[in-house]
Design an enzyme around this catalytic site. Structure first.
Site, PDB file in Angstrom:
ATOM      1  N   ASP A   1     -26.071  -3.803  82.881  1.00  0.00           N
ATOM      2  CA  ASP A   1     -25.337  -4.544  83.914  1.00  0.00           C
ATOM      3  C   ASP A   1     -24.024  -5.120  83.396  1.00  0.00           C
ATOM      4  O   ASP A   1     -23.049  -5.229  84.146  1.00  0.00           O
ATOM      5  CB  ASP A   1     -26.207  -5.674  84.471  1.00  0.00           C
ATOM      6  CG  ASP A   1     -27.212  -5.169  85.507  1.00  0.00           C
ATOM      7  OD1 ASP A   1     -27.167  -3.966  85.836  1.00  0.00           O
ATOM      8  OD2 ASP A   1     -28.021  -5.978  85.993  1.00  0.00           O
TER       9      ASP A   1
ATOM     10  N   SER B   1     -41.201  -4.394  81.665  1.00  0.00           N
ATOM     11  CA  SER B   1     -41.092  -5.850  81.734  1.00  0.00           C
ATOM     12  C   SER B   1     -39.923  -6.382  80.903  1.00  0.00           C
ATOM     13  O   SER B   1     -38.773  -6.140  81.227  1.00  0.00           O
ATOM     14  CB  SER B   1     -42.435  -6.461  81.306  1.00  0.00           C
ATOM     15  OG  SER B   1     -42.477  -7.834  81.545  1.00  0.00           O
TER      16      SER B   1
ATOM     17  N   LYS C   1     -41.478  -2.572  86.031  1.00  0.00           N
ATOM     18  CA  LYS C   1     -42.285  -3.786  86.193  1.00  0.00           C
ATOM     19  C   LYS C   1     -41.333  -4.981  86.260  1.00  0.00           C
ATOM     20  O   LYS C   1     -40.881  -5.491  85.242  1.00  0.00           O
ATOM     21  CB  LYS C   1     -43.277  -3.972  85.044  1.00  0.00           C
ATOM     22  CG  LYS C   1     -44.117  -5.256  85.174  1.00  0.00           C
ATOM     23  CD  LYS C   1     -45.041  -5.425  83.982  1.00  0.00           C
ATOM     24  CE  LYS C   1     -45.889  -6.699  84.118  1.00  0.00           C
ATOM     25  NZ  LYS C   1     -45.097  -7.942  84.059  1.00  0.00           N
TER      26      LYS C   1
END
Length: 553
Positions: free
Chosen positions: A305, A294, A319
């Protein structure tokens, strides 16, 4: 408990309400089906209450039915009954009124498994291994239906009297502990591993997580930190806004962090970094494993990223779902999955199939045909479909059967209790090591202890023998099977020597924890932790570090 008559009236009232709803929404097929099924449910409940052979508990029956219904959706949509609200608040805030000790049950005994630093339990002198006999004069064995830890909770400023058995003491001890607000820290440890490498262990994302990480970062920088290891292994996640704020420590203001998309389009939103970053240049390694979930995956995914740092470890949990808490009647709550989240590259890290997982919680291998490729800011290719894949993969630790057995039986813990009693002090946690003579003492102590295990090879041989008998080949290969069994049959004494290094490491960490609590266990682990060692090796080769962040195209 309500009387049968009152229950019948309540059920009838519910039935009447549902019947009205049934008529009101008949023109709409969807609401018609909802009303129809609620009608069936209310009728069924009424019949159960009227005619079932034993008295039924309405609260338990309804809670069971609600839980079963939600289980059919996803693992994260949950109902919290009124008596569970305190646990829910602790989960989201990390705060509760109590003494600050983790209590476990072993062989019918309530044992102190951990005492948290700076809490009333530590100040009162409670120790790991203490057996709690009574709480305010009440024998805990008479309250088996209740979590022992909950007996210690209570109003802030009230005293709780504990009667405990302590190793080496002839008579029980009486301890008075003043309850206070206990704050479970999100950062149980931070410190300098080398002269220039700092380390922050982030274990949760409750409401103070960002502040704790920022404070730790500032203090480590003042101590000369030039490179950072951020550890989110075993972190189950938590509040979305905390993941955004923590990612913001390392990426510039206004950078996109996460986008949520769900059925209610008005709730769809893109969240950007709100503040100036604390540092956008410092070399950074993020440690992950299959239990990083999460919010922990948002932070690690955002770092990847933007090519802001290197991820080391194992693929994360997968998740990518957002939960929203909805208030229900009678002080109950529903935590409901309302959206999926997408990190800056555009990928969603939600596991494609979250209902089937490996024993360690990981999502297993995802077929390439089900993955979609995305690109980081530097053009590196990354994939969706199930968690965040690290840039440097390490093997997940697989404990040997003997080490697993010793741990599960509590023998590592019990020996640490004994060691703590016999040695008033030890070296600082980073320097503490068991001598060979002390390890021999441990093996002698084990002689009369009950523990056994079956190795995987022994299990496989058993399966081979069963298959051979079933397919009528056993007579042909029984001599070979017998010879193999004799060769691989485990000996505890031999295994204690063969796997000495692994068992010794477990002992050292556990013993350090009995003197220095959580911080001691963490500092003792640094020399043997494979991900920490991989991070330190990478920081020694900055050309390799930079190459990992560049596109291979």
């Amino acid at each position: 408990m309500l009387s049968r008559k009152r229950l019948t009236l309540a059920a009838s009232a519910l039935l009447l309400t549902v019947s009205i709803t049934f008529v009101s929404f008949r023109t709409d097929d969807r609401f018609f089906e909802i009303a129809r099924n609620l009608d069936i449910y209310a009728t069924l409940f009424k019949e159960l209450n009227m005619y079932y052979v034993d008295e039924i508990n309405p609260n338990r029956m309804v809670k069971t039915s609600i839980d079963a219904m939600l289980k059919a959706l996803d693992p994260y949509t949950n109902f919290y009954a009124e008596d569970e609200i305190e646990d829910y608040m602790t989960m989201t805030t990390g705060r509760y009124n109590g003494i600050g000790a983790l209590i476990g049950t072993r062989q019918g005994k309530s044992i102190v498994m951990m005492v948290y630093e700076g809490t009333p339990a530590e100040k009162a002198g409670l120790q790991l291994g203490d057996e709690i006999l009574k709480v305010d004069g009440v024998d805990v064995k008479t309250r088996r239906e209740m979590d022992p830890g909950k007996l210690l909770r209570g109003q802030n400023g009230t005293a709780v009297k504990l009667t405990v058995n302590r190793y080496g003491q002839k008579a029980p001890l009486e301890l008075s502990v003043m309850r206070d607000v206990v704050k479970m820290t999100n950062v149980p440890y931070y410190g300098m591993i080398t002269d220039e490498v700092g380390y922050i262990d982030l274990k949760d994302f409750t409401s103070t997580a960002s502040r704790e990480v920022r404070n730790a970062f500032t203090e480590l920088k003042s101590k000369g930190m030039k490179k950072l290891i951020l550890d989110v292994r075993e972190n189950p996640g938590g509040l979305l806004n905390m993941s955004i704020d923590i990612a913001n420590i390392f990426i510039p203001k206004d950078s996109e962090v996460v986008t949520t998309k769900g059925k209610v389009t008005e709730w769809n939103k893109t969240y950007n970094a709100l503040y100036p970053a604390m540092d956008t240049e410092m070399p950074l390694v993020v440690l992950t494993n299959s239990r990083s979930a999460s919010a922990a995956e948002i932070v690690s995914g955002v770092i990847q990223d933007y090519d802001r740092g290197v991820l080391i470890g194992q693929r994360t949990y997968g998740k990518g779902l957002v939960q929203t808490t909805r208030e229900l009647s009678f002080n109950t709550k529903l935590k409901i999955t309302t959206a999926k989240y997408y990190i800056p590259s555009g990928r969603c890290i939600q596991a494609i199939d979250y209902s089937h997982r490996n024993p360690d919680g990981s999502v297993g291998k995802i077929p390439d045909s089900l993955k979609t490729a995305f690109k980081t800011r530097n053009g590196r290719v990354v994939y969706d479909g199930g968690g965040v894949t690290p840039d440097v993969a390490t093997e997940a630790p697989t404990p040997t059967p003997i080490a697993l057995s010793l741990n599960n039986k509590g023998l590592i813990f019990d020996y640490a209790v004994k060691y703590h009693h016999e040695h008033p002090t030890i070296k600082p946690a980073r320097e503490f090591r068991l001598t060979d003579a002390e390890y021999q003492d441990f093996t002698k102590w084990l002689k009369d202890k009950e523990y056994d295990y079956t190795t995987q090879v022994e299990k496989d041989l058993g399966s081979l023998e069963a298959s051979a008998k079933k397919e009528k080949y056993f007579d042909l290969i029984q001599d070979q099977i017998k010879a193999l069994k004799n060769k691989v049959s485990h000996s505890k004494d031999a295994d204690l020597m063969t796997f000495k290094s692994e068992i010794k490491t477990l002992l050292e960490q556990e013993i350090a924890g009995h003197y220095y609590l959580q911080k001691g266990m963490k500092e003792t682990s640094f020399t043997t932790d494979p991900e920490v060692k991989a991070a330190l090796d990478l920081f020694k080769d900055m050309n390799r570090y930079q190459a990992l962040l560049k596109s291979k195209n």
